[in-house]
Design an enzyme around this catalytic site. Sequence first.
Site, PDB file in Angstrom:
ATOM      1  N   CYS A   1     -19.356   2.056   8.570  1.00 42.76           N
ATOM      2  CA  CYS A   1     -18.746   1.675   9.889  1.00 42.76           C
ATOM      3  C   CYS A   1     -17.609   2.356  10.366  1.00 42.76           C
ATOM      4  CB  CYS A   1     -18.391   0.007   9.517  1.00 42.76           C
ATOM      5  SG  CYS A   1     -16.755  -0.563  10.807  1.00 42.76           S
TER       6      CYS A   1
ATOM      7  N   ARG B   1     -17.687  -2.372  17.651  1.00 46.32           N
ATOM      8  CA  ARG B   1     -17.317  -3.566  17.745  1.00 46.32           C
ATOM      9  C   ARG B   1     -15.402  -3.660  18.378  1.00 46.32           C
ATOM     10  NH1 ARG B   1     -17.625  -3.251  12.263  1.00 46.32           N
ATOM     11  NH2 ARG B   1     -19.059  -4.287  12.296  1.00 46.32           N
TER      12      ARG B   1
ATOM     13  N   CYS C   1       0.398   5.485   6.519  1.00 47.18           N
ATOM     14  CA  CYS C   1      -0.289   4.642   7.975  1.00 47.18           C
ATOM     15  C   CYS C   1       0.983   3.502   8.740  1.00 47.18           C
ATOM     16  CB  CYS C   1      -1.595   4.026   7.807  1.00 47.18           C
ATOM     17  SG  CYS C   1      -2.464   4.771   6.468  1.00 47.18           S
TER      18      CYS C   1
ATOM     19  N   CYS D   1       0.887  -1.047   0.365  1.00 45.45           N
ATOM     20  CA  CYS D   1      -0.340   0.045   0.230  1.00 45.45           C
ATOM     21  C   CYS D   1       0.824   1.392   0.223  1.00 45.45           C
ATOM     22  CB  CYS D   1      -0.982  -0.542   1.188  1.00 45.45           C
ATOM     23  SG  CYS D   1      -1.880   1.641   1.022  1.00 45.45           S
TER      24      CYS D   1
ATOM     25  N   CYS E   1     -16.135  -9.251   5.730  1.00 45.69           N
ATOM     26  CA  CYS E   1     -15.584  -7.714   5.661  1.00 45.69           C
ATOM     27  C   CYS E   1     -14.591  -8.408   4.498  1.00 45.69           C
ATOM     28  CB  CYS E   1     -14.957  -7.318   6.426  1.00 45.69           C
ATOM     29  SG  CYS E   1     -14.551  -5.404   6.187  1.00 45.69           S
TER      30      CYS E   1
ATOM     31  N   CYS F   1       0.244   0.176  10.268  1.00 43.87           N
ATOM     32  CA  CYS F   1      -0.305  -0.664   8.898  1.00 43.87           C
ATOM     33  C   CYS F   1       0.816  -1.300   8.849  1.00 43.87           C
ATOM     34  CB  CYS F   1      -0.743  -0.149   8.063  1.00 43.87           C
ATOM     35  SG  CYS F   1      -1.278  -1.412   6.811  1.00 43.87           S
TER      36      CYS F   1
ATOM     37  N   CYS G   1     -19.336  -6.503   3.465  1.00 44.07           N
ATOM     38  CA  CYS G   1     -18.548  -5.298   3.648  1.00 44.07           C
ATOM     39  C   CYS G   1     -17.939  -4.785   2.741  1.00 44.07           C
ATOM     40  CB  CYS G   1     -18.423  -4.839   5.379  1.00 44.07           C
ATOM     41  SG  CYS G   1     -17.629  -3.865   5.635  1.00 44.07           S
TER      42      CYS G   1
HETATM   43  N1  SAM Z   1      -6.408   0.313   3.121  1.00 48.09           N
HETATM   44  C1  SAM Z   1      -7.958   0.696   3.422  1.00 48.09           C
HETATM   45  C2  SAM Z   1      -8.200   1.895   4.432  1.00 48.09           C
HETATM   46  O1  SAM Z   1      -7.080   2.370   4.866  1.00 48.09           O
HETATM   47  O2  SAM Z   1      -9.077   2.525   4.619  1.00 48.09           O
HETATM   48  C3  SAM Z   1      -8.509  -0.608   4.152  1.00 48.09           C
HETATM   49  C4  SAM Z   1      -7.857  -1.590   5.089  1.00 48.09           C
HETATM   50  S1  SAM Z   1      -7.180  -0.989   6.794  1.00 48.09           S
HETATM   51  C5  SAM Z   1      -5.847  -2.251   6.861  1.00 48.09           C
HETATM   52  C6  SAM Z   1      -8.146  -1.384   7.932  1.00 48.09           C
HETATM   53  C7  SAM Z   1      -8.020  -0.118   9.291  1.00 48.09           C
HETATM   54  O3  SAM Z   1      -7.131  -1.673   9.811  1.00 48.09           O
HETATM   55  C8  SAM Z   1      -7.620   0.741   9.432  1.00 48.09           C
HETATM   56  O4  SAM Z   1      -8.037   1.588   9.398  1.00 48.09           O
HETATM   57  C9  SAM Z   1      -7.116   0.657  10.304  1.00 48.09           C
HETATM   58  O5  SAM Z   1      -8.382   1.104  11.848  1.00 48.09           O
HETATM   59  C10 SAM Z   1      -6.895  -0.594  10.954  1.00 48.09           C
HETATM   60  N2  SAM Z   1      -5.480  -1.454  10.997  1.00 48.09           N
HETATM   61  C11 SAM Z   1      -4.783  -1.794  10.612  1.00 48.09           C
HETATM   62  N3  SAM Z   1      -3.567  -2.003  10.787  1.00 48.09           N
HETATM   63  C12 SAM Z   1      -3.881  -1.830  12.777  1.00 48.09           C
HETATM   64  C13 SAM Z   1      -3.025  -2.236  13.540  1.00 48.09           C
HETATM   65  N4  SAM Z   1      -1.324  -2.700  13.690  1.00 48.09           N
HETATM   66  N5  SAM Z   1      -3.184  -2.310  14.523  1.00 48.09           N
HETATM   67  C14 SAM Z   1      -5.089  -2.219  14.548  1.00 48.09           C
HETATM   68  N6  SAM Z   1      -5.547  -1.891  13.369  1.00 48.09           N
HETATM   69  C15 SAM Z   1      -5.329  -1.823  12.456  1.00 48.09           C
HETATM   70  C1  DTB Z   2     -11.351  -2.177  11.713  1.00 50.00           C
HETATM   71  O1  DTB Z   2     -11.167  -1.357  12.121  1.00 50.00           O
HETATM   72  N1  DTB Z   2     -10.086  -3.288  12.279  1.00 50.00           N
HETATM   73  C2  DTB Z   2     -10.508  -3.645  10.927  1.00 50.00           C
HETATM   74  C3  DTB Z   2     -11.395  -3.973   9.857  1.00 50.00           C
HETATM   75  N2  DTB Z   2     -10.977  -2.521  10.359  1.00 50.00           N
HETATM   76  C4  DTB Z   2     -10.982  -3.512   8.432  1.00 50.00           C
HETATM   77  C5  DTB Z   2      -8.558  -4.044  10.790  1.00 50.00           C
HETATM   78  C6  DTB Z   2      -7.431  -4.982  11.583  1.00 50.00           C
HETATM   79  C7  DTB Z   2      -6.167  -5.618  10.760  1.00 50.00           C
HETATM   80  C8  DTB Z   2      -5.388  -4.973  12.167  1.00 50.00           C
HETATM   81  C9  DTB Z   2      -4.335  -5.231  11.677  1.00 50.00           C
HETATM   82  C10 DTB Z   2      -3.743  -6.782  10.135  1.00 50.00           C
HETATM   83  O2  DTB Z   2      -4.152  -7.465  10.741  1.00 50.00           O
HETATM   84  O3  DTB Z   2      -3.581  -6.025   9.401  1.00 50.00           O
HETATM   85 FE1  SF4 Z   3      -3.251   1.031   2.892  1.00 48.47          FE
HETATM   86 FE2  SF4 Z   3      -2.903   0.466   5.511  1.00 48.47          FE
HETATM   87 FE3  SF4 Z   3      -2.711   2.491   5.615  1.00 48.47          FE
HETATM   88 FE4  SF4 Z   3      -4.985   0.824   4.333  1.00 48.47          FE
HETATM   89  S1  SF4 Z   3      -3.870   1.088   6.934  1.00 48.47           S
HETATM   90  S2  SF4 Z   3      -4.283   2.507   3.835  1.00 48.47           S
HETATM   91  S3  SF4 Z   3      -3.966  -0.725   3.715  1.00 48.47           S
HETATM   92  S4  SF4 Z   3      -1.186   1.324   4.705  1.00 48.47           S
END
Ligand code: SAM
Ligand code: DTB
Ligand code: SF4
Length: 317
Positions: A188, A260, A56, A52, A96, A59, A128
């Site tokens: 959501c 949630r 973030c 990506c 989802c 992430c 979702c």
């Molecule tokens: N790329 C899209 C976005 O950012 O909206 C969708 C996927 S993204 C992985 C969805 C959500 O996962 C993020 O907004 C974040 O809140 C959550 N997330 C990602 N990495 C995480 C982590 N290490 N711990 C907790 N939540 C995480």
């Molecule tokens: C949300 O708030 N938590 C989920 C879902 N929406 C998409 C994602 C959590 C991701 C945790 C890190 C991972 O497994 O990559």
């Molecule tokens: Fe990309 Fe992860 Fe950020 Fe979603 S949360 S925009 S997958 S870097």
Amino acid sequence: MIRHDWTVAEARALHDLPLFELVDRARAVHLAHHPDNQVQLCTLLSVKTGGCPEDCAYCPQSSHYDTAIGSERMLQVDEVLEAARRAREAGSTRFCMGAAWREVKDGPAFDRIIEMVRGVKALGLEACCTLGMLTEDQALRLKEAGLDAYNHNLDTSREHYKSIISTRTYQDRLLTLRNVRKAGITVCSGGIIGMGESVDDRVGMLVELARLAPHPESVPINALVRVAGTPLEHLPPVPGTDLIRMVATARLMMPTSRVRLSAGRAELSEEAQLFCLYAGANSIFYGDRLLTTPNPHMSEDRTLLERAGLVPSPPTS
Ligand code: SAM
Ligand code: DTB
Ligand code: SF4
């Protein structure tokens, strides 16, 4: 009463109550608006993992950090529907699909997502998606395909956001939420605690969510999953009581939303999880993995729910 004008000071006053008083109040609001003892089971699947362009800081899928997650090909529709069928058989009612995209781009990848949504709906599941930023037209196409909900998190307070993500703005996030709402898809949106934010940042995020009218239908509260290679990997874990406070405060501020209990359960004791469910959480992610990180095993979750006399909630669509 449903309010959209919470102040940070008011939210903070609730959040900082003695824990049992906070939970008593949240439980009363919960029981007034939701069936008791029901927990919505949602299963996640990453349909496009890694690579990506966003930065973030939490992430594992960001290409800015050297994590164990590489960029993978997008899944085929039948692979996704097979996973959705398994999720349904295991008792999940919502499926989802997540993609590691900054935004949706029109073309074959989005067309494939549309097919996935149609297929998930045909299985009788709530559908979702979480795909990054969306235009109004894209939201309408998803709605036409039958999408029930779109996940797009505010993640943290407006102030703390800049320390976590530099490649997009809070306003971008709010705009996508508006496009989702306009298309008639349920919203959501929630966030993450444990990213070095202050308590005012935590409740500030809840104030932003509660400012949305109507409130998001679901509010995921995540505890940071500390992933090796990300800038936040060495932060301390979130105490269970912090999550209980966030869940209870969210329940008080957004009485009719589903709250949630999301990422971070694998590191949380069973008792802390039950306390969150008692204090107003009524949904969990169910499945051995979240997107790229582990979740409690399904058998453990089934045992946890059974022991507490909790049952999966029926699908709403
Ligand atoms: N790329 C899209 C976005 O950012 O909206 C969708 C996927 S993204 C992985 C969805 C959500 O996962 C993020 O907004 C974040 O809140 C959550 N997330 C990602 N990495 C995480 C982590 N290490 N711990 C907790 N939540 C995480
Ligand atoms: C949300 O708030 N938590 C989920 C879902 N929406 C998409 C994602 C959590 C991701 C945790 C890190 C991972 O497994 O990559
Ligand atoms: Fe990309 Fe992860 Fe950020 Fe979603 S949360 S925009 S997958 S870097």
